[in-house]
Design an enzyme around this catalytic site. Sequence first.
Site, PDB file in Angstrom:
ATOM      1  CD  GLU A   1      -2.660  -1.078  -0.564  1.00 57.62           C
ATOM      2  OE1 GLU A   1      -3.410  -0.101  -0.380  1.00 57.62           O
ATOM      3  OE2 GLU A   1      -3.420  -2.357  -0.243  1.00 57.62           O
TER       4      GLU A   1
ATOM      5  CD1 TRP B   1      -1.025  -0.999  -3.919  1.00 50.63           C
ATOM      6  CD2 TRP B   1      -0.923   0.349  -6.004  1.00 50.63           C
ATOM      7  NE1 TRP B   1      -1.212  -1.266  -4.605  1.00 50.63           N
ATOM      8  CE2 TRP B   1      -1.496  -1.456  -6.244  1.00 50.63           C
ATOM      9  CE3 TRP B   1      -0.968   1.544  -7.085  1.00 50.63           C
ATOM     10  CZ2 TRP B   1      -2.031  -1.923  -7.272  1.00 50.63           C
ATOM     11  CZ3 TRP B   1      -1.324   0.187  -8.287  1.00 50.63           C
ATOM     12  CH2 TRP B   1      -1.624  -0.792  -8.549  1.00 50.63           C
TER      13      TRP B   1
ATOM     14  CD1 TRP C   1     -16.833   9.220 -19.593  1.00 50.47           C
ATOM     15  CD2 TRP C   1     -17.542   8.004 -18.891  1.00 50.47           C
ATOM     16  NE1 TRP C   1     -15.269   8.610 -19.981  1.00 50.47           N
ATOM     17  CE2 TRP C   1     -16.616   7.421 -18.689  1.00 50.47           C
ATOM     18  CE3 TRP C   1     -18.152   6.956 -18.149  1.00 50.47           C
ATOM     19  CZ2 TRP C   1     -14.988   6.561 -18.419  1.00 50.47           C
ATOM     20  CZ3 TRP C   1     -17.087   6.352 -17.784  1.00 50.47           C
ATOM     21  CH2 TRP C   1     -15.926   5.691 -17.272  1.00 50.47           C
TER      22      TRP C   1
ATOM     23  CG  ASN D   1      -8.082   0.787  -0.028  1.00 52.91           C
ATOM     24  OD1 ASN D   1      -8.026   1.907  -1.415  1.00 52.91           O
ATOM     25  ND2 ASN D   1      -7.266  -0.236  -0.461  1.00 52.91           N
TER      26      ASN D   1
ATOM     27  CD1 TRP E   1     -12.622   8.599 -15.591  1.00 54.53           C
ATOM     28  CD2 TRP E   1     -11.384   9.103 -14.553  1.00 54.53           C
ATOM     29  NE1 TRP E   1     -11.565   9.144 -16.549  1.00 54.53           N
ATOM     30  CE2 TRP E   1     -11.175   9.629 -15.700  1.00 54.53           C
ATOM     31  CE3 TRP E   1     -10.755   9.976 -13.766  1.00 54.53           C
ATOM     32  CZ2 TRP E   1     -10.119  10.733 -16.056  1.00 54.53           C
ATOM     33  CZ3 TRP E   1     -10.203  11.051 -13.348  1.00 54.53           C
ATOM     34  CH2 TRP E   1      -9.351  11.232 -15.211  1.00 54.53           C
TER      35      TRP E   1
ATOM     36  CD1 TRP F   1     -11.711   8.438  -7.140  1.00 51.77           C
ATOM     37  CD2 TRP F   1     -12.794   7.975  -8.629  1.00 51.77           C
ATOM     38  NE1 TRP F   1     -12.603   8.808  -6.859  1.00 51.77           N
ATOM     39  CE2 TRP F   1     -13.772   7.987  -7.715  1.00 51.77           C
ATOM     40  CE3 TRP F   1     -13.978   7.246  -9.893  1.00 51.77           C
ATOM     41  CZ2 TRP F   1     -14.901   7.877  -6.814  1.00 51.77           C
ATOM     42  CZ3 TRP F   1     -15.900   6.942  -9.056  1.00 51.77           C
ATOM     43  CH2 TRP F   1     -15.683   7.444  -8.076  1.00 51.77           C
TER      44      TRP F   1
END
Length: 470
Positions: free
Chosen positions: A277, A280, A309, A344, A362, A385
């Site tokens: 994590e 990341w 979208w 998360n 998004w 995202w």
Amino acid sequence: MRQLIWLRSDLRVHDNRALGAAMAAGPTLALYLPSPGQWRAHDDAACKVDFWLRNLTELSHSLARLGVPLLIRQVERWDEAPAAFARLCREQDIVQVHVNDEYGVHESRRDAAVEAELKAQGIGLQRHLDQLLFAPGSLLTRAGTCFQVFGQFRRACQQRLAGNLPAVAGLPAAQPQPGIAGDAVPAAVEGFAAPPESLRRLWPAGEEAAQRRLHEFAENRLAAYAEARDFPAEPGTSRLSPYLAAGVLSPRQCLHAALQAAGGDFDRPGVSAWLDELLWREFYKHVLVGYPRVSMGRAFLAETEALPWRDAPEELAAWQQGRTGFPLVDAAMRQLLASGWMHNRLRMVVAMFLTKNLLIDWRHGERWFMRHLIDGDLAANNGGWQWSASTGTDAVPYFRLFNPLAQSRKFDPDGRFIRQWLPELEGLDRRDIHAPAGLLRPAGYPPPIVELPFSRERALAAFKALPRRG
């Protein structure tokens, strides 16, 4: 040879590379530039601004004990920063400014403009690597490009870390008092409402509070992290992200605390999962530098800009307020509104629901999160995202959709998390609480706003219709 440290997202005195270098070079002053117009332009949350200011107040006391006065000079936007520096450096006879690097496009342009103004005055600007373990550009693929796949990036990081851990710097020695009074830290900034006290209590400010949280997690919960982290009703995560985002903790401190608790074993249960994590976070900041378009509202995968979208403002509003009729999604969104934070796994669940099941861009979700997250971070938020929406680096394959009902039954099997945030469903049993239907649905709780099988097929069709690269 008076030095100045420009504090940004590095609100601590321990293991602060720029602060240590400045104080080693000469008498040091500290500066913070509240920039409310810029914060609004970047969609920073009111609770996040309040958290920064509370931490800045604690930091001012720590700096004072080191003999470093904290000066406050408010500017509306970052394009006013060069002039503010020119005035301050003339007033205080500054010869060198120290900063810990930041990585967004606007941050880079701001720092370049300040550096140019300082250079014109004969003043240096010294940059330091602080919020990352590795400098962007120092970890590259064999082709000499920035990594696009996390697994490859992680392996490169692990190879560098093996036997060569970055050191944690100690507290700088106090300097003689410079005879300059520090400024009072504002309790609030215009345009950002104070959050409720219930939210503030969840996130105590200051390095001592952050260190207590870090060491409690490392000693008591890290070993079970890999198994417990996916269950939102359990205290399985560290909840350190706000402190990392504001720089109240450094990644080096987190790395060393984890390895100390594990006896130096990277492969100890829980340790490798939690270090992933941290990596990341590192990965997405490297991506910001390697592919600047992702911090300018653009998809990393250019072909996904053609996705059709949907313009569905009522469905977007239902998602934002936790009124979709899918209890796990709604509970997660209400957790965000009440606490400034979201578990998360649930961030992935609600992001996929918005972008796949509702087929809503998004960028609407990214903006809503930034406007409410106390740990809002451009790189991590954008990266998460785009991963969930299948538009980014290392993106989840477009055909992988988290089914919110399956996720609910698997990770909140007894409905404890749902009951915490949706008290209107409190009376339902563990079977019905995940999808209350018909007469079981309490009055006032909405029916599902979309049919899952239909929405899945709609999303798959939209992605399949995209032109393929190459």
